[in-house]
Design an enzyme around this catalytic site. Structure first.
Site, PDB file in Angstrom:
ATOM      1  N   LYS C  18      31.453  53.616  44.558  1.00  0.00           N
ATOM      2  CA  LYS C  18      30.942  53.901  43.218  1.00  0.00           C
ATOM      3  C   LYS C  18      30.475  55.354  43.110  1.00  0.00           C
ATOM      4  O   LYS C  18      30.812  56.061  42.167  1.00  0.00           O
ATOM      5  CB  LYS C  18      29.805  52.946  42.852  1.00  0.00           C
ATOM      6  CG  LYS C  18      30.296  51.620  42.283  1.00  0.00           C
ATOM      7  CD  LYS C  18      29.206  50.566  42.219  1.00  0.00           C
ATOM      8  CE  LYS C  18      28.112  50.895  41.218  1.00  0.00           C
ATOM      9  NZ  LYS C  18      27.055  49.858  41.238  1.00  0.00           N
ATOM     10  N   GLY C  23      31.531  60.660  41.090  1.00  0.00           N
ATOM     11  CA  GLY C  23      31.580  62.100  41.345  1.00  0.00           C
ATOM     12  C   GLY C  23      32.803  62.744  40.699  1.00  0.00           C
ATOM     13  O   GLY C  23      32.722  63.839  40.159  1.00  0.00           O
ATOM     14  N   ARG C  25      34.250  61.795  37.976  1.00  0.00           N
ATOM     15  CA  ARG C  25      33.961  61.883  36.552  1.00  0.00           C
ATOM     16  C   ARG C  25      33.127  63.134  36.245  1.00  0.00           C
ATOM     17  O   ARG C  25      33.436  63.897  35.335  1.00  0.00           O
ATOM     18  CB  ARG C  25      33.202  60.621  36.132  1.00  0.00           C
ATOM     19  CG  ARG C  25      32.989  60.563  34.672  1.00  0.00           C
ATOM     20  CD  ARG C  25      32.546  59.210  34.175  1.00  0.00           C
ATOM     21  NE  ARG C  25      32.707  59.245  32.745  1.00  0.00           N
ATOM     22  CZ  ARG C  25      31.705  59.346  31.881  1.00  0.00           C
ATOM     23  NH1 ARG C  25      30.482  59.355  32.292  1.00  0.00           N
ATOM     24  NH2 ARG C  25      31.942  59.427  30.601  1.00  0.00           N
ATOM     25  N   GLU C  38      36.288  56.487  32.553  1.00  0.00           N
ATOM     26  CA  GLU C  38      35.294  56.237  31.515  1.00  0.00           C
ATOM     27  C   GLU C  38      34.021  55.672  32.147  1.00  0.00           C
ATOM     28  O   GLU C  38      32.947  56.182  31.956  1.00  0.00           O
ATOM     29  CB  GLU C  38      35.881  55.272  30.483  1.00  0.00           C
ATOM     30  CG  GLU C  38      35.088  55.134  29.208  1.00  0.00           C
ATOM     31  CD  GLU C  38      34.990  56.414  28.388  1.00  0.00           C
ATOM     32  OE1 GLU C  38      35.847  57.294  28.546  1.00  0.00           O
ATOM     33  OE2 GLU C  38      34.016  56.546  27.615  1.00  0.00           O
ATOM     34  N   SER C  49      32.364  32.005  45.689  1.00  0.00           N
ATOM     35  CA  SER C  49      33.743  32.409  45.381  1.00  0.00           C
ATOM     36  C   SER C  49      34.525  32.700  46.657  1.00  0.00           C
ATOM     37  O   SER C  49      35.726  32.435  46.744  1.00  0.00           O
ATOM     38  CB  SER C  49      33.762  33.649  44.494  1.00  0.00           C
ATOM     39  OG  SER C  49      32.925  33.480  43.374  1.00  0.00           O
ATOM     40  N   SER C 112      50.215  35.655  32.089  1.00  0.00           N
ATOM     41  CA  SER C 112      49.038  35.349  31.265  1.00  0.00           C
ATOM     42  C   SER C 112      48.760  36.433  30.229  1.00  0.00           C
ATOM     43  O   SER C 112      48.059  36.198  29.254  1.00  0.00           O
ATOM     44  CB  SER C 112      47.818  35.224  32.172  1.00  0.00           C
ATOM     45  OG  SER C 112      47.594  36.455  32.848  1.00  0.00           O
ATOM     46  N   GLU C 137      39.021  46.218  47.217  1.00  0.00           N
ATOM     47  CA  GLU C 137      39.997  46.270  46.127  1.00  0.00           C
ATOM     48  C   GLU C 137      39.499  47.195  45.026  1.00  0.00           C
ATOM     49  O   GLU C 137      38.337  47.091  44.613  1.00  0.00           O
ATOM     50  CB  GLU C 137      40.227  44.864  45.562  1.00  0.00           C
ATOM     51  CG  GLU C 137      41.326  44.843  44.499  1.00  0.00           C
ATOM     52  CD  GLU C 137      41.530  43.469  43.893  1.00  0.00           C
ATOM     53  OE1 GLU C 137      42.541  42.823  44.191  1.00  0.00           O
ATOM     54  OE2 GLU C 137      40.657  43.019  43.102  1.00  0.00           O
ATOM     55  N   HIS C 153      38.838  35.852  32.162  1.00  0.00           N
ATOM     56  CA  HIS C 153      38.174  35.438  33.393  1.00  0.00           C
ATOM     57  C   HIS C 153      37.180  34.295  33.120  1.00  0.00           C
ATOM     58  O   HIS C 153      37.155  33.302  33.840  1.00  0.00           O
ATOM     59  CB  HIS C 153      37.453  36.639  34.007  1.00  0.00           C
ATOM     60  CG  HIS C 153      36.815  36.342  35.320  1.00  0.00           C
ATOM     61  ND1 HIS C 153      37.542  36.190  36.475  1.00  0.00           N
ATOM     62  CD2 HIS C 153      35.520  36.141  35.662  1.00  0.00           C
ATOM     63  CE1 HIS C 153      36.720  35.929  37.483  1.00  0.00           C
ATOM     64  NE2 HIS C 153      35.487  35.892  37.015  1.00  0.00           N
TER      65      HIS C 153
END
Lengths: 202, 202, 202, 202
Positions: C18, C23, C25, C38, C49, C112, C137, C153
């Site tokens: 993150k 950085g 951006r 963005e 999960s 989908s 990922e 989702h």
């Protein structure tokens, strides 16, 4: 004019409003309910923009506190059109601020295609010189409205308010696509909300 | 009991108090003045600690809202002993909260060596079920007091409140060293404050 | 299994990715150029999960490190479809990670209606037990794709993967509206980008 | 010189180092062990300070990248003196940076009374123009050392490096009090660490 010190209380208003509105979001999650708030951003109007607005509207610098209403600005972005009105209701019910004006550009969009709900509020903020009541603007819109508005804002800035006809037309088409997306999403809204309730309860 | 949903408004109180007290710090910096606030931390009391306190004091669960005063807790840490009283004054002057109790363990330290200024306040917070007035505790202390208290807290926890005599003695000596550091710093306080004023004006 | 301690290095991977992508951006903004990014979000896959995925795919618990590729997940959201490919290029050029798989659901959407670009990377992270190489990922998509995917989702979760035909149909229509919005925006992309350059140079 | 764009990669280094060192802290907590790290701060050296240093040391502007080592600076503050060396060991073992210099002002304090451990590192950072290796300084100190150093820094700034004799003397006494506090704390360190282990295991 010492802008830093003049704008500090407005920066404080933005911070407090952000924390308060984010709190609403968290509470909905704790209750395993669909939150009408997707995310929140805020900013203090940059000094050059304040000066430009003051000049255009012939506002003397000593009056900007009372005549420029969006020095402190907070934006609430939500998933569905209905959420906008749910948020407006919640803000109306609060005792820690006073609504002084409402502008509904959602049910009645601007000619440009712009849609958003605007609230002007009066907010009491404690400063090191005592309590002050300051004006702030809260804009409420869907993700699609926000996407469109962000682009229009950049273009308006570039063309100083007079966007050429052909680009204006394309913006209109994009506005229609954004509107269409909001409509399609509204059709499945009920399903999605119920799904989110189950999701958070997990 | 749904603890998450019961504690959510307290978490909101902690967030709002943190933003408000941090705002004070920023305003002093804008004005190029020594800020009496060095940093701020906050926490909601963990559920096991709430249960333990309720049991020890025979508080029925339906009364913890009114009888446990530190479910929401904020700590203000400052550089100099004098700063503590400056912060107390500023909190007393605020209109967005009500002080319901004050305990001055700075001028009159506890037997253990513990020093801090405690305020119990009543704070109005907006929730999705309307406005609620909740209790919160604000602790104000110097960096040296904070350092000592952090260590004492860990030891108290380990020994369940009855620290062995030899460790207690060493803690007392550390408390004296912390007190001595605060005193030495007070001697150069005036010089440092003036230096900070120049520093921030840069 | 001590999940907290097993997942801690993954949480660290998410935090580092993150900060690194944010950085990018900021650097575009400093250079007064349109940022292809963005916003960025990240999460560690929740334990339930992970367990569900392991069960469905018959993955033994000791292999989840190597066989579940999205325990650490980061999402990059951008304004325009072209931005997606610009971001992929930049990630390919980095020396602090290794791409082990690419899936382009943008040019070739799922049945989908789902569109996004997926990268599986190997990322070296320092832990208190030394350096580890972990899988993560990175999903890259436009605002409109993100809006749609978020709703899908929730619905998928509610209906456990088998969404009823009528709701599926409505989701398809919403996907088309999102696609249409992306296309309309692409038409004014060049104009908007140039406007943003002027905007940030201000 | 475009300072904003020149300093952007340094700001990125500071952000990445902060996230990485904070990660160490969290991992110790997950493992229910005493964390040698109490908190971390970071900053990019302000432009006026860079210019002043360049002038004082006759460094031409095109060489500041290689000759000013603390443009990116991170400070690690810990509870006990022993923690300082534990942190140094952990940084030495990392593969994502290279130590180019070490200065131990802890075992051998400066004449002023200043104590801290300094590391100069070379850190590879990805920028939009490719990977760059930049220098950064990591300062490691106890809470008491940090308290003292903060005050000395303000005074040094005020008196432009030549603090009057009487104030210097008082600073020395404060340094002794800080040293004494560190010593007393070291005496109960073992006890406190064990207590923290129990505390976090809760």
């Amino acid at each position: 004019m010492n802008w830093k010190s003049m704008l500090a209380p407005y920066a404080q208003v933005v911070e407090e409003l952000k924390v308060k509105l984010k709190g609403i979001r968290k509470q909905f999650e704790y209750e395993s309910e669909h939150s009408p708030i997707e995310f929140i951003t805020g900013r203090v109007k940059p000094v050059p923009s304040i000066l430009e607005k003051a000049e255009n509207r012939k506002i003397p610098l000593e009056n900007i506190d009372t005549e420029i209403q969006d020095i402190a600005g907070v934006r609430v972005v939500c998933q569905f059109v209905d959420d906008i009105y749910a948020i407006v209701e919640m803000i109306r019910a609060r005792k820690d601020l006073l609504i002084v004006e409402e502008k509904d550009y959602v049910s009645k969009k601007k000619d440009s295609g712009y849609r958003s709900y605007h609230l002007i509020i009066e907010y009491p903020v404690e400063t090191i010189d005592g309590m002050k009541k300051l004006l702030a603007e809260i804009q409420i819109r869907t993700l699609a409205m926000n996407f469109w508005a962000t682009n229009e804002h950049s273009l308006n800035y570039k063309y100083k308010g007079s966007i050429p006809a052909d680009i204006k037309e394309r913006l209109q088409k994009a506005a229609e696509a954004a509107f269409k997306l909001d409509e399609e999403m509204s059709m499945i809204k009920h399903e999605v909300q119920e799904a989110q309730r189950i999701f958070h309860r997990k």
